[in-house]
Motif scaffolding. Structure first.
Motif, PDB file in Angstrom:
ATOM      1  N   GLU A 316      11.881 -27.761 -24.837  1.00 55.57           N
ATOM      2  CA  GLU A 316      10.672 -27.356 -25.401  1.00 55.57           C
ATOM      3  C   GLU A 316       9.755 -28.535 -25.943  1.00 55.57           C
ATOM      4  N   GLU A 317      10.400 -29.557 -26.584  1.00 53.86           N
ATOM      5  CA  GLU A 317       9.821 -30.571 -26.916  1.00 53.86           C
ATOM      6  C   GLU A 317       9.193 -31.502 -25.906  1.00 53.86           C
ATOM      7  N   ILE A 318       9.952 -31.470 -25.109  1.00 52.30           N
ATOM      8  CA  ILE A 318       9.756 -32.323 -23.933  1.00 52.30           C
ATOM      9  C   ILE A 318       8.688 -31.657 -22.977  1.00 52.30           C
ATOM     10  N   ARG A 319       8.602 -30.430 -22.998  1.00 50.19           N
ATOM     11  CA  ARG A 319       7.477 -29.629 -22.144  1.00 50.19           C
ATOM     12  C   ARG A 319       6.268 -29.717 -23.012  1.00 50.19           C
ATOM     13  N   ALA A 320       6.268 -29.904 -24.382  1.00 53.29           N
ATOM     14  CA  ALA A 320       5.196 -29.818 -25.136  1.00 53.29           C
ATOM     15  C   ALA A 320       4.383 -31.331 -25.106  1.00 53.29           C
TER      16      ALA A 320
END
Length: 503
Positions: A316-320
């Motif tokens: 989710e960090e990568i997605r954000a």
């Protein structure tokens, strides 16, 4: 077995009128990590052969692999951008085959457990139509080395005197993206294939995962083509044209295979499931080897690597942190710049988005930036047969050129001369203006002298102007512009002409 040596090619329009083409594309992208996929060897383009290697690169006994964490992150970025599901757990497998550029006699890849699967990407065609391409999987693997076949006429192994192997590329991290069968494209299948590969190339660059330079082999496409009588019929036997590395070639290869396969089927022949080689010079494909199925590679889990279990919070960090993707960026810029749909498509097709964006950032208006890049510079690039971005001029220099125009120091005609000077390597626009003496004559004194000389040479024009006929003013302005070598401000010359005649 029928081949194209037995029959003529079928006209493309005739082929797609009688057969339904189905395509599938496997795109390999080399990831721009500092080191290789499973060892610490540096990777960069163009180094001396066999200088970027370790025992692991060479597959020497006892050398063990270690997964490159940055490559895993880049693979997840790609998967998310393709709207894929990221695996809870995935593992590597050994794909077994012998070839000199695979020193281990197997390629470390992913088979039944890819890191990303079940996605899609929407591609925009030249007329603005959007076509959705379904993604089956995106998986991590390592690249092979590079064979160079010396001697012979074709550069291929057949007819060569000997072969050399460079293992610098062996072990470079790859992500392979595999589409589901692309159906429903009909006669536009070649265009869809080209647009899809271009969309992915642009995406890779935006994500920062690869330089994605096709001429260097950073992005390569394997193009699958099959024909069937109608969309209701089962899929036909496919061929796979390997390692196509330009957008134009992807489109041409699809067109050629459709015409070739239609010819074979018309002659009562059978399509062979095989790999094929694309020949850019002749625009044809030729047979490679019979295509292996998955079971022929004897896949089994890689015993020297543990499964990859990406942390959900990390994903989710990568997605954000994903950047704005090219399609969304194009829509935003079009709105900001006020370009019509057709104008924006021309800009996209010319590869000029980044150039115009940087030129606007350098101070030019969107309209002026488009005028220069899509006008004078596009014509120059076409004449020189180079890409716009390869011209010896920068967006900052175009911005500076337009600022000189906006300030009234040069007019459009003089600006084209300044542009010629910059392209010729004479310096920045300011330097060219000074060196060539191109600045607009702003002193009324020299302008009045030129006007008086022009009126004296054509006294009848002055009488016509005094009589209220302003049409002939253009002749006087033209004479003054000629006398000043185009360095007069035409608007100011007109004002002075009318003042002089009235006086």
């Amino acid at each position: 077995m029928s081949t194209t040596t037995d029959v003529d090619l079928v006209d493309y329009d005739d082929a797609v009128a009688r057969f339904d083409p189905v395509i599938g594309i496997e795109v390999h992208v080399e990831l721009g990590t500092r080191t290789k996929m499973f060892d610490g060897a540096e990777q960069s383009f163009g180094e001396e052969p066999n200088t970027q290697i370790t025992p692991t690169s060479l597959g020497l006994p006892g050398a063990l692999p270690v997964v490159n964490g940055t490559a895993v992150e880049y693979a997840i970025r790609i998967g998310l951008a393709l709207n894929c599901s990221i695996a809870q757990s995935c593992r590597f497998a050994r794909k077994n085959y012998f070839y000199p550029d695979v020193p281990k006699n197997f390629q470390t890849s992913q088979y039944d457990e890819p890191i990303a699967s079940e996605g899609f990407v929407d591609v925009e065609l030249e007329d603005g139509t959007t076509f959705r391409v379904e993604i089956e999987r995106a998986h991590m693997e390592e690249d092979a080395g590079k064979n160079t076949h010396v001697g012979g006429a074709t550069g291929r192994i057949h007819g060569a005197e000997y072969s050399l192997v460079d293992y610098n590329r062996a072990g470079v991290p790859l992500v392979e993206i595999v589409t589901k069968p692309i159906t429903g494209a009909g006669e536009r299948a070649p265009e869809v294939a080209r647009a899809y590969v271009q969309t992915l190339r642009d995406m890779f660059r935006a994500l920062g995962v690869s330089e994605a330079r096709m001429e260097r082999g950073n992005v390569r496409a394997d193009v699958n083509v099959s024909l069937r009588p109608t969309p209701a019929d089962a899929l036909g036997t496919r061929t796979e044209t390997k390692n196509v590395n330009s957008f134009r070639s992807v489109e041409r290869a699809v067109r050629y295979e459709i015409s070739r396969q239609a010819a074979i089927l018309d002659a009562g022949g059978v399509i062979v499931q095989e790999t094929r080689h694309w020949h850019e010079d002749t625009g044809i494909t030729t047979a490679g080897r019979v295509k292996s199925d998955a079971e022929d590679y004897r896949y089994f889990p890689e015993p020297d690597l543990v499964p990859i279990v990406p942390d959900r919070a990390w994903i989710e960090e990568i997605r954000a942190a994903l950047p704005e993707l090219p399609a969304a960026r194009r829509r935003r810029l079009q709105g900001e710049w006020g370009y019509a749909d057709a104008e924006m498509r021309d800009v996209v097709n010319a590869g000029a988005i980044e150039l115009i964006e940087a030129t606007v950032a350098a101070g030019a208006s969107p309209a002026a930036a488009r005028k220069w890049w899509m006008g004078e510079l596009a014509r120059t690039a076409k004449q020189q047969e180079v890409e716009l971005a390869d011209l010896p001029i920068t967006p900052a220099q175009i911005g500076a050129l337009q600022q000189l125009v906006d300030a009234g120091r040069i007019n459009d005609k003089l600006a084209r001369q300044v542009l010629e000077g910059v392209l010729a390597g004479e310096g920045d626009p300011e330097q060219v203006v000074v060196a060539r003496g191109l600045e607009v004559v702003s002193d009324d004194g020299p302008l009045l002298e030129a006007i008086d000389a022009a009126l004296a040479a054509q006294p009848d024009i002055a009488e016509k102007i005094r009589g209220g006929n302003l049409g002939p003013v253009g002749a006087i302005i033209g004479a003054v512009m000629k006398a000043t070598r185009g360095q007069a401000d035409a608007g100011r010359v007109r004002e002075l002409v009318l003042e002089r005649v009235s006086a």
